[in-house]
Scaffold this motif. Structure first.
Motif, PDB file in Angstrom:
ATOM      1  N   MET A 151       0.822  -1.206   0.000  1.00 31.91           N
ATOM      2  CA  MET A 151       0.000   0.000   0.000  1.00 31.91           C
ATOM      3  C   MET A 151       0.858   1.259   0.000  1.00 31.91           C
ATOM      4  SD  MET A 151      -2.879  -1.146  -0.431  1.00 31.91           S
ATOM      5  CE  MET A 151      -3.665   0.461  -0.484  1.00 31.91           C
ATOM      6  N   LEU A 152       1.960   1.227   0.755  1.00 33.63           N
ATOM      7  CA  LEU A 152       2.824   2.409   0.765  1.00 33.63           C
ATOM      8  C   LEU A 152       3.407   2.646  -0.621  1.00 33.63           C
ATOM      9  CD1 LEU A 152       4.706   2.407   4.201  1.00 33.63           C
ATOM     10  CD2 LEU A 152       2.431   3.229   3.605  1.00 33.63           C
ATOM     11  N   SER A 153       3.768   1.571  -1.323  1.00 35.32           N
ATOM     12  CA  SER A 153       4.299   1.762  -2.676  1.00 35.32           C
ATOM     13  C   SER A 153       3.219   2.322  -3.594  1.00 35.32           C
ATOM     14  CB  SER A 153       4.805   0.450  -3.268  1.00 35.32           C
ATOM     15  OG  SER A 153       5.326  -0.370  -2.276  1.00 35.32           O
ATOM     16  N   LEU A 154       1.987   1.838  -3.423  1.00 34.65           N
ATOM     17  CA  LEU A 154       0.907   2.361  -4.268  1.00 34.65           C
ATOM     18  C   LEU A 154       0.699   3.855  -4.023  1.00 34.65           C
ATOM     19  CD1 LEU A 154      -1.790  -0.467  -4.270  1.00 34.65           C
ATOM     20  CD2 LEU A 154      -0.383   0.345  -6.174  1.00 34.65           C
ATOM     21  N   LEU A 155       0.774   4.254  -2.757  1.00 36.40           N
ATOM     22  CA  LEU A 155       0.603   5.686  -2.459  1.00 36.40           C
ATOM     23  C   LEU A 155       1.713   6.497  -3.124  1.00 36.40           C
ATOM     24  CD1 LEU A 155      -0.437   5.720   1.312  1.00 36.40           C
ATOM     25  CD2 LEU A 155      -1.878   5.750  -0.724  1.00 36.40           C
ATOM     26  N   GLY A 156       2.947   5.994  -3.035  1.00 28.72           N
ATOM     27  CA  GLY A 156       4.067   6.676  -3.681  1.00 28.72           C
ATOM     28  C   GLY A 156       3.857   6.739  -5.182  1.00 28.72           C
ATOM     29  N   GLY A 194      -5.425  11.124  -6.742  1.00 30.89           N
ATOM     30  CA  GLY A 194      -5.388  12.355  -5.957  1.00 30.89           C
ATOM     31  C   GLY A 194      -5.322  12.075  -4.463  1.00 30.89           C
ATOM     32  N   VAL A 195      -6.175  11.174  -3.988  1.00 26.56           N
ATOM     33  CA  VAL A 195      -6.194  10.885  -2.554  1.00 26.56           C
ATOM     34  C   VAL A 195      -4.923  10.133  -2.157  1.00 26.56           C
ATOM     35  CG1 VAL A 195      -7.424   9.672  -0.726  1.00 26.56           C
ATOM     36  CG2 VAL A 195      -8.691  10.948  -2.443  1.00 26.56           C
ATOM     37  N   GLY A 196      -4.472   9.210  -3.016  1.00 26.20           N
ATOM     38  CA  GLY A 196      -3.221   8.498  -2.738  1.00 26.20           C
ATOM     39  C   GLY A 196      -2.044   9.454  -2.656  1.00 26.20           C
ATOM     40  N   ALA A 197      -1.981  10.384  -3.614  1.00 23.52           N
ATOM     41  CA  ALA A 197      -0.883  11.354  -3.601  1.00 23.52           C
ATOM     42  C   ALA A 197      -0.952  12.214  -2.346  1.00 23.52           C
ATOM     43  CB  ALA A 197      -0.940  12.230  -4.846  1.00 23.52           C
ATOM     44  N   ALA A 198      -2.174  12.604  -1.952  1.00 19.04           N
ATOM     45  CA  ALA A 198      -2.330  13.415  -0.746  1.00 19.04           C
ATOM     46  C   ALA A 198      -1.837  12.652   0.478  1.00 19.04           C
ATOM     47  CB  ALA A 198      -3.791  13.828  -0.571  1.00 19.04           C
ATOM     48  N   ALA A 199      -2.199  11.368   0.567  1.00 21.14           N
ATOM     49  CA  ALA A 199      -1.765  10.559   1.706  1.00 21.14           C
ATOM     50  C   ALA A 199      -0.249  10.423   1.699  1.00 21.14           C
ATOM     51  CB  ALA A 199      -2.430   9.188   1.661  1.00 21.14           C
ATOM     52  N   PHE A 200       0.323  10.187   0.517  1.00 24.94           N
ATOM     53  CA  PHE A 200       1.782  10.067   0.429  1.00 24.94           C
ATOM     54  C   PHE A 200       2.454  11.354   0.900  1.00 24.94           C
ATOM     55  CE2 PHE A 200       5.744  10.691  -1.938  1.00 24.94           C
ATOM     56  CZ  PHE A 200       6.448   9.561  -1.542  1.00 24.94           C
ATOM     57  N   LEU A 201       1.923  12.490   0.417  1.00 24.63           N
ATOM     58  CA  LEU A 201       2.563  13.773   0.734  1.00 24.63           C
ATOM     59  C   LEU A 201       2.428  14.135   2.204  1.00 24.63           C
ATOM     60  CD1 LEU A 201       1.661  15.895  -2.422  1.00 24.63           C
ATOM     61  CD2 LEU A 201       3.847  14.871  -1.816  1.00 24.63           C
ATOM     62  N   THR A 202       1.274  13.853   2.833  1.00 23.56           N
ATOM     63  CA  THR A 202       1.146  14.231   4.248  1.00 23.56           C
ATOM     64  C   THR A 202       1.813  13.219   5.172  1.00 23.56           C
ATOM     65  OG1 THR A 202      -1.052  13.271   4.189  1.00 23.56           O
ATOM     66  CG2 THR A 202      -0.952  15.658   4.233  1.00 23.56           C
ATOM     67  N   ALA A 248       6.086  11.342   2.710  1.00 22.94           N
ATOM     68  CA  ALA A 248       7.151  12.000   1.966  1.00 22.94           C
ATOM     69  C   ALA A 248       8.077  12.780   2.879  1.00 22.94           C
ATOM     70  CB  ALA A 248       6.539  12.939   0.932  1.00 22.94           C
ATOM     71  N   PRO A 249       9.395  12.694   2.621  1.00 26.17           N
ATOM     72  CA  PRO A 249      10.308  13.584   3.323  1.00 26.17           C
ATOM     73  C   PRO A 249      10.025  15.026   2.923  1.00 26.17           C
ATOM     74  CG  PRO A 249      11.509  12.059   1.885  1.00 26.17           C
ATOM     75  CD  PRO A 249      10.065  11.825   1.663  1.00 26.17           C
ATOM     76  N   ARG A 250      10.494  15.932   3.762  1.00 26.57           N
ATOM     77  CA  ARG A 250      10.157  17.339   3.613  1.00 26.57           C
ATOM     78  C   ARG A 250      10.364  17.901   2.201  1.00 26.57           C
ATOM     79  NH1 ARG A 250       9.105  20.889   7.612  1.00 26.57           N
ATOM     80  NH2 ARG A 250       9.503  23.059   7.027  1.00 26.57           N
ATOM     81  N   PHE A 251      11.565  17.625   1.626  1.00 25.28           N
ATOM     82  CA  PHE A 251      11.848  18.273   0.337  1.00 25.28           C
ATOM     83  C   PHE A 251      11.036  17.644  -0.787  1.00 25.28           C
ATOM     84  CE2 PHE A 251      14.596  15.374  -2.084  1.00 25.28           C
ATOM     85  CZ  PHE A 251      14.937  14.446  -1.108  1.00 25.28           C
ATOM     86  N   VAL A 252      10.792  16.332  -0.675  1.00 24.68           N
ATOM     87  CA  VAL A 252       9.944  15.682  -1.681  1.00 24.68           C
ATOM     88  C   VAL A 252       8.536  16.256  -1.611  1.00 24.68           C
ATOM     89  CG1 VAL A 252       8.905  13.502  -2.405  1.00 24.68           C
ATOM     90  CG2 VAL A 252      11.267  13.553  -1.575  1.00 24.68           C
ATOM     91  N   ARG A 253       8.068  16.446  -0.353  1.00 29.59           N
ATOM     92  CA  ARG A 253       6.729  16.984  -0.169  1.00 29.59           C
ATOM     93  C   ARG A 253       6.612  18.362  -0.810  1.00 29.59           C
ATOM     94  NH1 ARG A 253       5.115  17.928   5.839  1.00 29.59           N
ATOM     95  NH2 ARG A 253       6.175  15.932   5.871  1.00 29.59           N
ATOM     96  N   SER A 254       7.646  19.195  -0.605  1.00 28.21           N
ATOM     97  CA  SER A 254       7.507  20.556  -1.128  1.00 28.21           C
ATOM     98  C   SER A 254       7.587  20.556  -2.653  1.00 28.21           C
ATOM     99  CB  SER A 254       8.536  21.472  -0.474  1.00 28.21           C
ATOM    100  OG  SER A 254       9.652  21.640  -1.287  1.00 28.21           O
ATOM    101  N   TRP A 266       0.738   1.776   7.082  1.00 31.95           N
ATOM    102  CA  TRP A 266      -0.487   1.697   6.282  1.00 31.95           C
ATOM    103  C   TRP A 266      -1.717   1.578   7.175  1.00 31.95           C
ATOM    104  CZ3 TRP A 266      -3.571   2.772   2.675  1.00 31.95           C
ATOM    105  CH2 TRP A 266      -4.712   2.009   2.439  1.00 31.95           C
ATOM    106  N   GLU A 267      -1.588   0.762   8.228  1.00 33.69           N
ATOM    107  CA  GLU A 267      -2.729   0.596   9.140  1.00 33.69           C
ATOM    108  C   GLU A 267      -3.083   1.919   9.815  1.00 33.69           C
ATOM    109  OE1 GLU A 267      -2.027  -4.119  10.169  1.00 33.69           O
ATOM    110  OE2 GLU A 267      -1.007  -2.564  11.308  1.00 33.69           O
ATOM    111  N   VAL A 268      -2.044   2.709  10.120  1.00 40.12           N
ATOM    112  CA  VAL A 268      -2.297   4.024  10.710  1.00 40.12           C
ATOM    113  C   VAL A 268      -3.026   4.909   9.696  1.00 40.12           C
ATOM    114  CG1 VAL A 268      -1.211   6.141  11.529  1.00 40.12           C
ATOM    115  CG2 VAL A 268      -0.383   3.922  12.321  1.00 40.12           C
ATOM    116  N   ILE A 269      -2.526   4.888   8.450  1.00 40.38           N
ATOM    117  CA  ILE A 269      -3.157   5.727   7.427  1.00 40.38           C
ATOM    118  C   ILE A 269      -4.622   5.335   7.243  1.00 40.38           C
ATOM    119  CG2 ILE A 269      -3.162   6.257   4.947  1.00 40.38           C
ATOM    120  CD1 ILE A 269      -0.111   6.066   5.049  1.00 40.38           C
ATOM    121  N   ARG A 270      -4.856   4.022   7.193  1.00 41.33           N
ATOM    122  CA  ARG A 270      -6.225   3.578   6.933  1.00 41.33           C
ATOM    123  C   ARG A 270      -7.137   3.815   8.126  1.00 41.33           C
ATOM    124  NH1 ARG A 270      -6.770  -2.559   6.525  1.00 41.33           N
ATOM    125  NH2 ARG A 270      -6.920  -2.099   8.735  1.00 41.33           N
TER     126      ARG A 270
END
Lengths: 274, 278, 315
Positions: free
Chosen positions: B15-20, C100-108, C111-117, C215-219
């Motif tokens: 799931m983490l890879s999918l999010l990335g 969109g939602v996946g990218a948002a979850a990844f970014l918040t 992602a490390p700080r510089f990747v996020r920005s 992932w469990e935390v995110i979900r």
């Protein structure tokens, strides 16, 4: 009424001068929305003296101070009942513009708050300019006078064009005092003016308060009892009991309040037992 | 027990890879669009592009000078209308409107107006100004863009004014300034960069708008600065040229897209930089 | 003293009106400009309603269900455009939502700080690209790609399904849906990010400390608590897709027809207005204005709902 109380006063003019800067609080209560912050406070502030308002946090001392120049109502939902007489005019009377009250009753805040977009000079001149003074000579004179009164002139006279926010915290606070003095108020309110400053800067502000009482009536809120004892002539102790609004417990000469308090609660507070 | 643990680990990795992957896929379109616009558009950019009129149908050469000027005029009209209006409304939302019933309603309507399809705004201004005056005009186009810009400026002004510490406002009031002078002379200057950010974002938003101009500013093959006459603009020109049959038009359209996109991205980056350096 | 001393337990009535004439005037002026925004919204509805009266009175509510579109005989119906609008918007949402939602979850969350920005800025820049530029790119890059590679490939493998049947036009619902997906992506991502960032840090840590995976935390924490924000993001994105015009008109093929296949050309309410309005006269103009009115009312409803939800989710 004042005449009969003080028989030494002989002429109307002298009476007026003696009365300038008196503040009488009568039956003042204040609220934030439904929450009562101050209950039925009455006291007479003596002109040309320093009056300290002390009490534990939440006792309403800052609220009382802000009621004196109608800054309390700036907060949304804040209301007041009762009277505050400046000389003999009720500042809460119908038809009284808070703007004119605030010109006569200046205020210095806990955090130094110079206007961030203005230079040192413009900060001090702000009140005058916005009241319509345009004459350069008059402004220069007033700015210098106010900065001298605030004991800041020598430190800033060569950098009046620098932004006010470039000064140190203590200097900023004295700049704010100068800004308040430049419009020639009768009363100066200070809300814990030294609580954000280091001991050296605090000492300078305290010296200044003692200086200022020659020309102004000074009312200062402080949580520091030593400070109140050092600088004030009169002290009012407020207390908020069982969640109600703060009420006046004791008011008198500072020496008396600290050394021979009449109320047990005052004694407990000034000896650190509360 | 162990197998549960491994399954959870695996699900986590997957799931983490999918999010990335989602984050990476999200930026692919920007890169793809930007790359094509630069590659296809660069060839069309030269001095003629900014100084010449479009050449007659199908002929090579020519430029979009009139559309560049037209876009600037339209944006200027819109900004002149929307900035003072939006700033005043923003002040209302941040100050006088607090604690009233009208305040939240206006805030909601402002957000809703921001979401109205821009083609509908075009129809609205067509009925309001084109039908009544009997002519497409730069003014009608500017009004349409102004309506789109207004909520952007109102809401960013509100936020900028709210960011001004209450101590600054209180210091001005305690000095005996009336509320309006405290606001105009002390609060607004302090909120200056925030408001400027809003104006830049507003300009960025409208300078690429096409749909609201189709029935208002219309278009013009010639030089025009007259606000009462139809006027050319880069976005409408891109639309007309891209949907036309000629190879040379298509090249010009890519060139115009490059100019427009550079302008809009630069404005957006400027706004970000400005709001960060505050 | 005019006023008696009041020391009651209840606060006196709030006095709002200033007695300073400058303040009163200023108050009046700012209120006036605020009311102008409200008036604009009302005027929008009123103007479009008045202009579309000929169509409203001629066709009545049956307009919404009719499929005829004949400028010569003066027979008009909105159904093909309602279908086109819904089909492209639904396709766009289906494609853009997980990304969109996946990218948002990844970014918040990850992602490390510089990747996020960097990625965050890039996603937001997607919203800055003018819609006509997407249309241009769609016409010359996306549509040929779909026509020559993607659609034939899909038809060959999934052609038994009616949705993927028919000849590969390139121009059509599929192309429009793809472009719209790109255009609503930044709305989805940024509103979702806001909602996810509003979830308190301590809650994530509490679950991590219980031995949960990221992932469990995110979900269980982030997605669950940000749910109303995610709904708001979806509705806002839908609002944008419904009214988007230029990119759609350039790649949808502009045909007032209803087809099961997503590869077939169609029209949306916004695209038919953009395409036909300047050539239309008389009744057809009123019909297009009525389509604009429908679009306006739908967008007002959708945006009001989304804003109310967003306000509740971040409170």
């Amino acid at each position: 009424m004042q005449m009969t109380r003080d028989l030494r006063i002989v002429s109307v003019q002298e009476w007026r001068e003696a009365a300038e800067g008196t503040v009488s609080v009568r039956g003042l209560s204040a609220w934030y929305g439904r929450h009562r912050a101050l209950t039925d406070v009455s006291l007479e502030v003596r002109p040309r003296s320093v009056t300290a308002l002390i009490g534990p946090s939440g006792c309403g001392k800052s609220t009382l101070l802000r009621c004196l120049n109608r800054m309390h109502e700036v907060v949304l939902g804040a209301t007041v009942s009762g009277q505050v007489l400046l000389e003999d005019e009720d500042v809460y009377g119908s038809g009284v513009d808070p703007v004119s009250v605030r010109r006569r009753v200046g205020m210095v805040f806990q955090q130094p708050n110079p206007f961030p977009t203005m230079s040192i000079y413009d900060n001090v001149a702000a009140g005058l300019r916005l009241a319509g003074t345009r004459n350069r000579g008059v402004l220069d004179g007033k700015v210098e006078q106010a900065l001298r009164q605030a004991a800041l002139w020598d430190e800033v006279k060569d950098k009046l064009r620098k932004p006010g926010t470039a000064l140190s915290g203590g200097q900023q606070q004295r700049l704010c005092i100068a800004r308040a003095l430049a419009v020639d108020p009768e009363v100066l309110l200070m809300d814990e003016p030294a609580s954000a400053l280091d001991p050296v800067a605090t000492a300078r502000i305290e010296e200044l308060m003692v200086e200022l009482k020659r020309d102004y009536t000074v009312v200062v809120v402080t949580h520091n009892m030593q400070q109140a004892a050092r600088v004030s002539d009169y002290t009012a102790f407020l207390l908020s009991e069982d969640g109600g609004g703060g009420a006046l417990v004791e008011y008198g000469e500072t020496r008396q309040v600290f050394e021979e308090p009449r109320d047990e609660r005052t004694r407990d507070y000034v000896t650190g037992r509360l | 027990m162990i197998s549960t643990y491994r399954r959870r680990k695996l699900a986590n990795m997957l799931m983490l890879s999918l999010l990335g992957a989602a984050a990476l896929v999200a930026v692919v379109p920007l890169i793809a669009v930007a790359a094509y616009v630069v590659l296809e558009g660069a060839g069309a950019i030269n001095l003629d592009f900014f100084t010449q009129l479009p050449s007659p149908a199908g002929e090579a050469g020519g430029g979009m000078g009139n559309a560049v000027v037209g876009t600037l005029e339209l944006v200027a009209i819109a900004s002149a209308l929307a900035t003072p209006t939006g700033v005043m409304a923003g002040i209302y939302l941040a100050q006088q409107g607090r604690g009233t019933r009208l305040g939240p309603l206006v805030r909601l309507l402002s957000d809703v107006l921001n979401g109205v399809p821009t083609i509908v705004v075009g129809l609205f201004v067509y009925g309001l100004l084109v039908l009544t005056t009997g002519s497409f005009s730069a003014l009608a186009g500017g009004v349409a863009l102004g309506v789109i810009m207004l909520p952007v400026i109102a809401r960013t002004t509100e936020e900028a004014v709210l960011q001004v510490p209450s101590s600054v406002r209180e210091a001005a009031l305690a000095l005996g300034l009336p509320e309006w002078r405290a606001t105009l002379r002390v609060v607004l200057p302090t909120a200056r960069s925030g408001i400027l950010t809003g104006v830049i974002l507003g300009v960025a938003r409208i300078s690429g708008e096409t749909a609201p101009l189709l029935f208002t500013a219309f278009g013009n093959s010639f030089w025009s600065l007259d606000p009462t006459k139809p006027i050319a603009s880069l976005p409408v020109q891109i639309y007309n040229f891209a949907t036309g049959p000629y190879e040379s038009w298509h090249r010009q359209a890519w060139g115009a897209a490059l100019v427009l996109m550079t302008m809009v991205l630069a404005l957006n980056l400027a706004a970000r930089w400005l709001s960060r350096s505050r | 003293m005019a006023r008696e001393l009041r020391t009651g337990m209840l606060p006196p009535r709030v006095r709002r009106a200033s007695i300073n004439w400058g303040d009163r005037a200023f108050h009046g002026i700012t209120t006036g400009f605020a009311l102008l925004i409200a008036a604009l919204v009302a005027l929008l509805v009123l103007e479009l309603a008045t202009e579309s009266v000929p169509a409203l009175s001629r066709f009545g509510p049956g307009f919404l269900a009719s499929t005829s579109w004949n400028p010569v005989t003066g027979e008009f119906g909105a159904l093909p455009f309602i279908y086109g609008t819904l089909a492209t918007s639904a396709l766009a949402l289906a494609l853009a939502w997980p990304i969109g939602v996946g990218a948002a979850a990844f970014l918040t969350e990850l992602a490390p700080r510089f990747v996020r920005s960097i990625l965050g800025t890039m996603v937001e820049m997607l919203a800055a690209v003018p819609s006509v530029v997407y249309g241009l790119w769609g016409v010359f890059v996306l549509v040929p790609l779909l026509r020559e590679r993607v659609e034939p490939w899909l038809i060959e493998r999934l052609g038994v399904l009616p949705v993927f049947s028919g000849p590969p036009f390139g121009l059509g619902v599929f192309a429009a849906g793809l472009l719209l997906a790109v255009m609503i992506l930044p709305t989805l991502a940024s509103v979702s990010r806001e909602a996810m960032s509003a979830v308190p840090r301590g809650q994530r840590e509490a679950l991590l400390a219980l031995g949960a995976t990221r992932w469990e935390v995110i979900r269980a924490v982030v997605l669950a608590q940000a749910r109303s924000g995610l709904v708001a993001a979806t509705v806002l994105a839908l609002g944008r897709a419904l009214g988007e015009t230029m990119a759609t008109v350039m790649v949808i093929g502009n045909s007032p027809s209803i087809n099961v296949s997503i590869f077939a050309p169609a029209s949306t309410m916004a695209s038919v207005i953009a395409n036909d309005f300047n050539e239309a006269t008389g009744l057809q103009k009123a019909v297009l204005l009525e389509l604009g009115l429908i679009l306006l009312v739908v967008s007002l409803a959708v945006n009001t709902a989304a804003r109310l939800m967003a306000a509740r989710s971040t409170r």
